[in-house]
Design an enzyme around this catalytic site. Structure first.
Site, short mmCIF file in Angstrom:
data_model
loop_
_atom_site.label_atom_id
_atom_site.label_comp_id
_atom_site.label_asym_id
_atom_site.label_seq_id
_atom_site.Cartn_x
_atom_site.Cartn_y
_atom_site.Cartn_z
N GLU A 431 -16.51 4.81 11.34
CA GLU A 431 -17.29 6.01 11.04
C GLU A 431 -17.22 7.02 12.18
O GLU A 431 -18.16 7.75 12.46
CB GLU A 431 -18.76 5.59 10.78
CG GLU A 431 -19.44 6.31 9.66
CD GLU A 431 -18.61 6.44 8.41
OE1 GLU A 431 -18.35 5.43 7.75
OE2 GLU A 431 -18.22 7.57 8.11
C1 LIG Z 1 -13.56 -3.21 10.07
C2 LIG Z 1 -13.16 -1.78 9.88
C3 LIG Z 1 -13.61 -1.10 8.76
C4 LIG Z 1 -13.21 0.23 8.54
N1 LIG Z 1 -13.57 0.86 7.36
C5 LIG Z 1 -13.00 2.06 7.07
C6 LIG Z 1 -13.17 2.65 5.77
O1 LIG Z 1 -13.87 2.12 4.91
N2 LIG Z 1 -12.52 3.81 5.50
C7 LIG Z 1 -11.73 4.43 6.41
O2 LIG Z 1 -11.15 5.47 6.10
N3 LIG Z 1 -11.55 3.91 7.66
C8 LIG Z 1 -12.16 2.74 8.00
N4 LIG Z 1 -11.98 2.18 9.24
C9 LIG Z 1 -11.19 2.90 10.22
C10 LIG Z 1 -12.04 3.43 11.36
O3 LIG Z 1 -12.82 4.51 10.92
C11 LIG Z 1 -11.11 3.77 12.53
O4 LIG Z 1 -10.65 2.53 13.05
C12 LIG Z 1 -11.79 4.59 13.59
O5 LIG Z 1 -12.09 5.89 13.13
C13 LIG Z 1 -10.93 4.74 14.87
O6 LIG Z 1 -9.61 5.05 14.56
P1 LIG Z 1 -8.43 4.16 15.21
O7 LIG Z 1 -8.75 2.74 14.93
O8 LIG Z 1 -7.14 4.69 14.75
O9 LIG Z 1 -8.59 4.37 16.76
P2 LIG Z 1 -7.91 5.56 17.59
O10 LIG Z 1 -8.15 6.86 16.90
O11 LIG Z 1 -6.52 5.18 17.89
O12 LIG Z 1 -8.76 5.55 18.92
C14 LIG Z 1 -8.46 4.74 20.06
C15 LIG Z 1 -9.35 5.20 21.22
O13 LIG Z 1 -9.05 6.56 21.55
C16 LIG Z 1 -10.23 7.35 21.53
N5 LIG Z 1 -9.93 8.70 21.07
C17 LIG Z 1 -9.11 9.08 20.05
N6 LIG Z 1 -9.10 10.40 19.93
C18 LIG Z 1 -9.94 10.90 20.86
C19 LIG Z 1 -10.37 12.21 21.24
N7 LIG Z 1 -9.93 13.30 20.61
N8 LIG Z 1 -11.26 12.35 22.26
C20 LIG Z 1 -11.71 11.27 22.89
N9 LIG Z 1 -11.34 10.00 22.60
C21 LIG Z 1 -10.47 9.82 21.59
C22 LIG Z 1 -11.18 6.60 20.58
O14 LIG Z 1 -12.54 6.91 20.83
C23 LIG Z 1 -10.84 5.16 20.89
O15 LIG Z 1 -11.56 4.72 22.00
C24 LIG Z 1 -12.41 0.88 9.50
C25 LIG Z 1 -11.99 0.19 10.64
C26 LIG Z 1 -12.35 -1.12 10.83
C27 LIG Z 1 -11.82 -1.85 12.04
#
Ligand SMILES: Cc1cc2nc3c(=O)[nH]c(=O)nc-3n(C[C@H](O)[C@H](O)[C@H](O)COP(=O)(O)OP(=O)(O)OC[C@H]3O[C@@H](n4cnc5c(N)ncnc54)[C@H](O)[C@@H]3O)c2cc1C
Length: 575
Positions: A431
């Site tokens: 989220e």
């Molecule tokens: C169990 C689970 C359930 C989920 N359910 C859903 C769902 O129902 N629907 C859906 O669409 N998604 C879902 N997700 C996805 C979830 O919303 C994303 O994993 C989350 O938004 C983070 O994206 P990412 O994993 O690609 O991390 P990344 O975006 O790769 O982030 C990695 C790190 O970089 C940091 N970062 C990235 N960009 C920036 C920035 N601009 N400024 C500062 N820091 C930054 C982040 O804070 C984090 O610490 C789910 C994920 C999990 C694990």
């Protein structure tokens, strides 16, 4: 492990003092939301949480959701518990009466969801997402769409999901590639892959209504080119739509919540068309704004997950501290009492923030005066990233402390507290990560209005806390507000890099100040009640003790974040 007991006395006290439920019931459409009705509702939902959801928690964690041949199955008992939940009409509590809902305040739904989540977080995620889908449909769906889908979502006959994330598009949602091509009769054909989709496939209901972000052929690059589509698993004519799960993830926690990889627009089982048919929700390229309706709702509910899991962990640790004997019952040791007091005061502060946030959403919708509605919208917008990030950080800290109170037994799966810690961890990530929440607070919520909404909140806190009879609490808030104003000034002076470096410390400071205020407010009401001989003295004194501990021992830690807020980002240059 202690059995979960819904904390209804505490929840009702917070609803009355922080949300001012009595005044909320005076707003148009909320006439039935009296404190008496809230008490009945929370007693009923608490019973279902304790009797139907909680007994499945350990089983769900151990066995988890299973995937085979595009199908996801849940452990025995989940289907019945979901049926009981749906039959009792819980999805409709705060939904629009036009779609079959009861139209009660969102804040009541949040209190109810806390109980279901505390009892079984993995399971409660399913209705939680449906509630967000209902909200998106109510606000952005056209009449035909609402008529077709709202009643079934509200009744719980069908569930809802959110499909944003793709392998290359996590925090950077604007990088998503799923395409939507116009087709016959105003429909679209979607094609692409989504990952990490919560409850994307399951065997609890016949149909699942997916809300999918995708790009139209003429879409501009980035977030401004995203549109929102409604994509049902089963089409209105009864045919299977071309959206299916191809795998589920093996995760650290919430094992009973299937986290699915979904493909859209590829041929499936023999005889099933690969066409993935969707309908546009809202305006072309307006998908992110529409999805934000869902996400804002969901962010408050995810902050609430932090509260719920913290409450569960606190209850377990409090019970264990009475039972475990080392040099006498461990509850007698000051360090154990310190951990327990930290757990209780953090949990209560986070609950108060989430409830204040939800009540602000209600007032932003229902206040009769447009100026008032705008005031409460600013408050709700400001509090949402704080509820989400501060609430979920509290979930992690409190569940970690629960393990510590249990000693070695906490590290062993049988006691169940390790599960709370594993479950709590995800809430800081999905989220929008807590880092993204901090950027939202520092960028969109603070910078865009040059700090005006925060100044307005500071003024409200100053005015309210100036009347407290406890001079120490009053003094603590005065010092906190001075520090918050200093932090605000420092944030507004930062360049982009400086803002990013200071965003998380700033959110932590804001959470500490708002949490301290709302606990102080409750302590003040507790003092009034005690003086009047109104209510359970032990409960009211415990409220005062939580506030005193937080204001004297946790608030100063939050204020110390000023060093991170004022530091130069150059310190981070040599990673
Ligand atoms: C169990 C689970 C359930 C989920 N359910 C859903 C769902 O129902 N629907 C859906 O669409 N998604 C879902 N997700 C996805 C979830 O919303 C994303 O994993 C989350 O938004 C983070 O994206 P990412 O994993 O690609 O991390 P990344 O975006 O790769 O982030 C990695 C790190 O970089 C940091 N970062 C990235 N960009 C920036 C920035 N601009 N400024 C500062 N820091 C930054 C982040 O804070 C984090 O610490 C789910 C994920 C999990 C694990």
């Amino acid at each position: 492990m202690a059995e979960y007991r819904a904390p209804t006395e505490e929840q009702l006290f917070v609803l009355e003092t922080v949300a001012d439920l009595g005044a909320l019931a005076a707003l148009p459409g909320f006439g039935e939301a009296t404190p008496e009705l809230a008490e009945q509702i929370l007693a009923e939902s608490g019973r279902l949480a304790q009797e139907a959801f909680a007994p499945l928690n350990a089983l769900g964690d151990r066995e988890g959701a299973r995937f085979s041949d595009s199908r996801v199955t849940l452990p025995a008992g989940f289907a019945q518990a979901y049926a009981d939940y749906a039959a009792a009409g819980w999805n409709g509590l705060s939904a629009d009466p036009a779609g079959g809902g009861q139209g009660l305040p969102f804040v009541l739904s949040v209190a109810v969801q806390e109980q279901f989540t505390a009892a079984n977080m993995a399971f409660a995620l399913c209705p939680m997402l449906t509630l967000s889908a209902i909200e998106a449909l109510q606000v952005h769906g056209d009449e035909a769409m609402r008529a077709l889908y709202l009643p079934k979502l509200v009744s719980g006959e069908w569930t809802g999901t959110m499909l944003l994330t793709e392998p290359q598009a996590g925090s950077d949602v604007g990088a998503l590639r799923t395409s939507a091509t116009p087709a016959e009769g105003g429909t679209y054909r979607l094609k692409g892959q989504k990952i990490f989709i919560t409850w994307g496939e399951h065997d609890l209901t016949e149909n699942i209504v997916h809300f999918v972000l995708a790009r139209l052929p003429d879409a501009p690059a980035g977030p401004k080119g995203i549109s929102l589509f409604l994509v049902p698993k089963i089409l209105p004519d009864g045919a299977r739509n071309g959206i299916r799960a191809i795998a589920i993830e093996h995760k650290m926690g919430i094992h009973a919540s299937p986290t699915c990889t979904m493909v859209l627009g590829e041929a499936g089982a023999p005889g099933e068309s690969g066409d993935c048919i969707g309908w546009l929700v809202g305006q072309p390229h307006g998908g992110l704004a529409a999805m934000f309706t869902m996400m804002n709702h969901a962010r408050i509910n995810v902050g609430n997950q932090g509260v719920a899991i913290a409450e569960r962990a606190w209850q377990d640790a409090r019970a264990y501290a009475d039972e475990r004997v080392q040099f006498g019952a461990i509850i007698g040791h000051a360090d154990v009492r310190r951990m327990l007091m930290t757990m209780r005061s953090l949990t209560q502060a986070a609950r108060a923030i989430v409830i204040a946030n939800a009540a602000a959403v209600d007032r932003a919708h229902k206040s009769e005066d447009a100026v008032e509605r705008a005031y409460w919208k600013r408050r709700a917008d400001l509090l949402t990233p704080i509820s989400k990030a501060w609430g979920t950080d509290v979930g992690i800290e409190v569940t970690s402390l629960a393990i510590q109170v249990h000693g070695g037994a906490g590290f062993i799966e049988e006691t169940g507290v390790a599960r709370h810690y594993r479950d709590a961890r995800i809430a800081a990530i999905y989220e929008g990560t807590n880092g993204i929440q901090a950027m939202d607070l520092a960028g969109r919520k603070l910078r865009l209005d040059n700090g005006a909404a925060l100044e307005e909140l500071e003024a409200a806190i100053a005015q309210e806390s100036a009347g407290w009879r406890d001079a120490a609490a009053r003094g603590a808030m005065e010092a906190a507000l001075a520090m918050l104003a200093r932090a605000r000034t420092a944030m507004l002076a930062h360049d982009h890099t400086g803002l990013g470096a200071a965003a998380s410390p700033f959110l932590a400071l804001c959470g500490g100040v708002v949490g301290g205020w709302l606990l102080g407010l409750q302590a003040e009401r507790a003092a009034t009640r005690l003086a009047a001989g109104d209510g359970d003295p032990a409960f009211l004194r415990a409220k005062q003790a939580s506030a005193t501990y937080f204001l004297t021992q946790r608030l100063p830690l939050a204020l110390a974040q000023i060093d991170g807020i004022e530091a130069s980002p150059d310190q981070l240059a040599t990673i």
